[in-house]
Scaffold this motif. Sequence first.
Motif, PDB file in Angstrom:
ATOM      1  N   ARG A  74      -8.954   3.871   0.429  1.00 30.54           N
ATOM      2  CA  ARG A  74      -9.414   3.111   1.593  1.00 30.54           C
ATOM      3  C   ARG A  74      -9.461   1.613   1.311  1.00 30.54           C
ATOM      4  O   ARG A  74      -9.204   0.807   2.190  1.00 30.54           O
ATOM      5  CB  ARG A  74     -10.795   3.597   2.017  1.00 30.54           C
ATOM      6  CG  ARG A  74     -10.728   4.965   2.664  1.00 30.54           C
ATOM      7  CD  ARG A  74     -12.047   5.402   3.175  1.00 30.54           C
ATOM      8  NE  ARG A  74     -12.456   4.514   4.257  1.00 30.54           N
ATOM      9  CZ  ARG A  74     -13.655   4.530   4.806  1.00 30.54           C
ATOM     10  NH1 ARG A  74     -14.547   5.381   4.374  1.00 30.54           N
ATOM     11  NH2 ARG A  74     -13.955   3.703   5.785  1.00 30.54           N
ATOM     12  N   LYS A  75      -9.806   1.227   0.072  1.00 28.22           N
ATOM     13  CA  LYS A  75      -9.943  -0.197  -0.256  1.00 28.22           C
ATOM     14  C   LYS A  75      -8.603  -0.868  -0.534  1.00 28.22           C
ATOM     15  O   LYS A  75      -8.388  -2.011  -0.126  1.00 28.22           O
ATOM     16  CB  LYS A  75     -10.861  -0.356  -1.466  1.00 28.22           C
ATOM     17  CG  LYS A  75     -10.946  -1.757  -1.998  1.00 28.22           C
ATOM     18  CD  LYS A  75     -12.316  -2.294  -1.912  1.00 28.22           C
ATOM     19  CE  LYS A  75     -12.374  -3.640  -2.598  1.00 28.22           C
ATOM     20  NZ  LYS A  75     -12.747  -4.691  -1.712  1.00 28.22           N
ATOM     21  N   PHE A  76      -7.700  -0.195  -1.224  1.00 27.35           N
ATOM     22  CA  PHE A  76      -6.501  -0.859  -1.720  1.00 27.35           C
ATOM     23  C   PHE A  76      -5.188  -0.368  -1.123  1.00 27.35           C
ATOM     24  O   PHE A  76      -4.166  -1.014  -1.317  1.00 27.35           O
ATOM     25  CB  PHE A  76      -6.408  -0.717  -3.243  1.00 27.35           C
ATOM     26  CG  PHE A  76      -7.518  -1.390  -3.966  1.00 27.35           C
ATOM     27  CD1 PHE A  76      -7.637  -2.764  -3.955  1.00 27.35           C
ATOM     28  CD2 PHE A  76      -8.465  -0.658  -4.634  1.00 27.35           C
ATOM     29  CE1 PHE A  76      -8.672  -3.392  -4.614  1.00 27.35           C
ATOM     30  CE2 PHE A  76      -9.495  -1.269  -5.301  1.00 27.35           C
ATOM     31  CZ  PHE A  76      -9.603  -2.640  -5.285  1.00 27.35           C
ATOM     32  N   GLU A  79      -3.591   0.690   5.220  1.00 29.73           N
ATOM     33  CA  GLU A  79      -3.391  -0.495   6.055  1.00 29.73           C
ATOM     34  C   GLU A  79      -3.252  -1.777   5.245  1.00 29.73           C
ATOM     35  O   GLU A  79      -3.542  -2.864   5.728  1.00 29.73           O
ATOM     36  CB  GLU A  79      -4.542  -0.643   7.062  1.00 29.73           C
ATOM     37  CG  GLU A  79      -4.845   0.594   7.862  1.00 29.73           C
ATOM     38  CD  GLU A  79      -3.692   1.062   8.724  1.00 29.73           C
ATOM     39  OE1 GLU A  79      -2.903   0.213   9.179  1.00 29.73           O
ATOM     40  OE2 GLU A  79      -3.570   2.277   8.938  1.00 29.73           O
ATOM     41  N   LYS A  80      -2.818  -1.671   4.003  1.00 30.89           N
ATOM     42  CA  LYS A  80      -2.606  -2.846   3.157  1.00 30.89           C
ATOM     43  C   LYS A  80      -1.124  -2.919   2.794  1.00 30.89           C
ATOM     44  O   LYS A  80      -0.423  -1.917   2.796  1.00 30.89           O
ATOM     45  CB  LYS A  80      -3.410  -2.738   1.858  1.00 30.89           C
ATOM     46  CG  LYS A  80      -4.897  -2.625   2.034  1.00 30.89           C
ATOM     47  CD  LYS A  80      -5.512  -3.935   2.417  1.00 30.89           C
ATOM     48  CE  LYS A  80      -7.005  -3.943   2.328  1.00 30.89           C
ATOM     49  NZ  LYS A  80      -7.731  -3.079   3.189  1.00 30.89           N
ATOM     50  N   PRO A  81      -0.615  -4.115   2.473  1.00 32.88           N
ATOM     51  CA  PRO A  81       0.789  -4.205   2.047  1.00 32.88           C
ATOM     52  C   PRO A  81       0.978  -3.558   0.676  1.00 32.88           C
ATOM     53  O   PRO A  81       0.032  -3.326  -0.069  1.00 32.88           O
ATOM     54  CB  PRO A  81       1.059  -5.709   2.001  1.00 32.88           C
ATOM     55  CG  PRO A  81      -0.270  -6.343   1.896  1.00 32.88           C
ATOM     56  CD  PRO A  81      -1.253  -5.421   2.542  1.00 32.88           C
ATOM     57  N   ARG A  82       2.220  -3.305   0.368  1.00 35.46           N
ATOM     58  CA  ARG A  82       2.552  -2.687  -0.908  1.00 35.46           C
ATOM     59  C   ARG A  82       2.154  -3.617  -2.052  1.00 35.46           C
ATOM     60  O   ARG A  82       2.239  -4.818  -1.937  1.00 35.46           O
ATOM     61  CB  ARG A  82       4.057  -2.431  -0.952  1.00 35.46           C
ATOM     62  CG  ARG A  82       4.506  -1.644  -2.150  1.00 35.46           C
ATOM     63  CD  ARG A  82       5.979  -1.431  -2.061  1.00 35.46           C
ATOM     64  NE  ARG A  82       6.264  -0.432  -1.054  1.00 35.46           N
ATOM     65  CZ  ARG A  82       6.734   0.771  -1.329  1.00 35.46           C
ATOM     66  NH1 ARG A  82       7.006   1.095  -2.546  1.00 35.46           N
ATOM     67  NH2 ARG A  82       6.955   1.618  -0.366  1.00 35.46           N
ATOM     68  N   PHE A  84      -0.785  -4.301  -3.134  1.00 32.56           N
ATOM     69  CA  PHE A  84      -1.991  -5.070  -2.875  1.00 32.56           C
ATOM     70  C   PHE A  84      -2.971  -4.969  -4.035  1.00 32.56           C
ATOM     71  O   PHE A  84      -3.663  -5.929  -4.365  1.00 32.56           O
ATOM     72  CB  PHE A  84      -2.661  -4.599  -1.581  1.00 32.56           C
ATOM     73  CG  PHE A  84      -3.930  -5.322  -1.266  1.00 32.56           C
ATOM     74  CD1 PHE A  84      -3.894  -6.606  -0.774  1.00 32.56           C
ATOM     75  CD2 PHE A  84      -5.160  -4.719  -1.467  1.00 32.56           C
ATOM     76  CE1 PHE A  84      -5.057  -7.291  -0.491  1.00 32.56           C
ATOM     77  CE2 PHE A  84      -6.328  -5.389  -1.184  1.00 32.56           C
ATOM     78  CZ  PHE A  84      -6.283  -6.676  -0.698  1.00 32.56           C
ATOM     79  N   TRP A  88      -4.716  -8.044  -5.958  1.00 29.15           N
ATOM     80  CA  TRP A  88      -6.170  -8.169  -6.046  1.00 29.15           C
ATOM     81  C   TRP A  88      -6.614  -8.284  -7.497  1.00 29.15           C
ATOM     82  O   TRP A  88      -7.475  -9.105  -7.836  1.00 29.15           O
ATOM     83  CB  TRP A  88      -6.813  -6.945  -5.386  1.00 29.15           C
ATOM     84  CG  TRP A  88      -8.300  -6.934  -5.466  1.00 29.15           C
ATOM     85  CD1 TRP A  88      -9.171  -7.547  -4.621  1.00 29.15           C
ATOM     86  CD2 TRP A  88      -9.097  -6.274  -6.454  1.00 29.15           C
ATOM     87  NE1 TRP A  88     -10.448  -7.302  -5.018  1.00 29.15           N
ATOM     88  CE2 TRP A  88     -10.440  -6.525  -6.139  1.00 29.15           C
ATOM     89  CE3 TRP A  88      -8.806  -5.495  -7.568  1.00 29.15           C
ATOM     90  CZ2 TRP A  88     -11.490  -6.025  -6.903  1.00 29.15           C
ATOM     91  CZ3 TRP A  88      -9.845  -4.995  -8.322  1.00 29.15           C
ATOM     92  CH2 TRP A  88     -11.161  -5.262  -7.986  1.00 29.15           C
TER      93      TRP A  88
END
Length: 112
Positions: A74-76, A79-82, A84, A88
């Motif tokens: 859910r965090k990484f 809905e995050k780009p590849r 990510f 981070w």
Amino acid sequence: MNKTTAIIITRNPPQMVESVVKLFGFRVRGNTVYVFFAGLVLGVFCAIAVYPIHILAAGLALAAPPFLSVLFIRKFVAEKPRYFFWFWLDEKLQGRFLRKPERKGGGYAAAS
């Protein structure tokens, strides 16, 4: 009579479409499911290791890794780009400021 020949249109090679699945209501890439399954397997191994100590501790050890894998997704991932997570991690380790790029090779032109 004139014969009309069909025009043959060459198409680009088919592009690989990423498999997208829904995991707990989130759309994630197909490879992310392996992160969740790794959490399940780790939970079983932790439960087996903790079982001789206490049965309730084994139950907690069974549930903790899958729960942590869902939090990670859910965090990484969702809905995050590849990549990510790597962005981070790099930001946490190096900071938000741009750093001087590392040079490869040693042949520099010397000014005379």
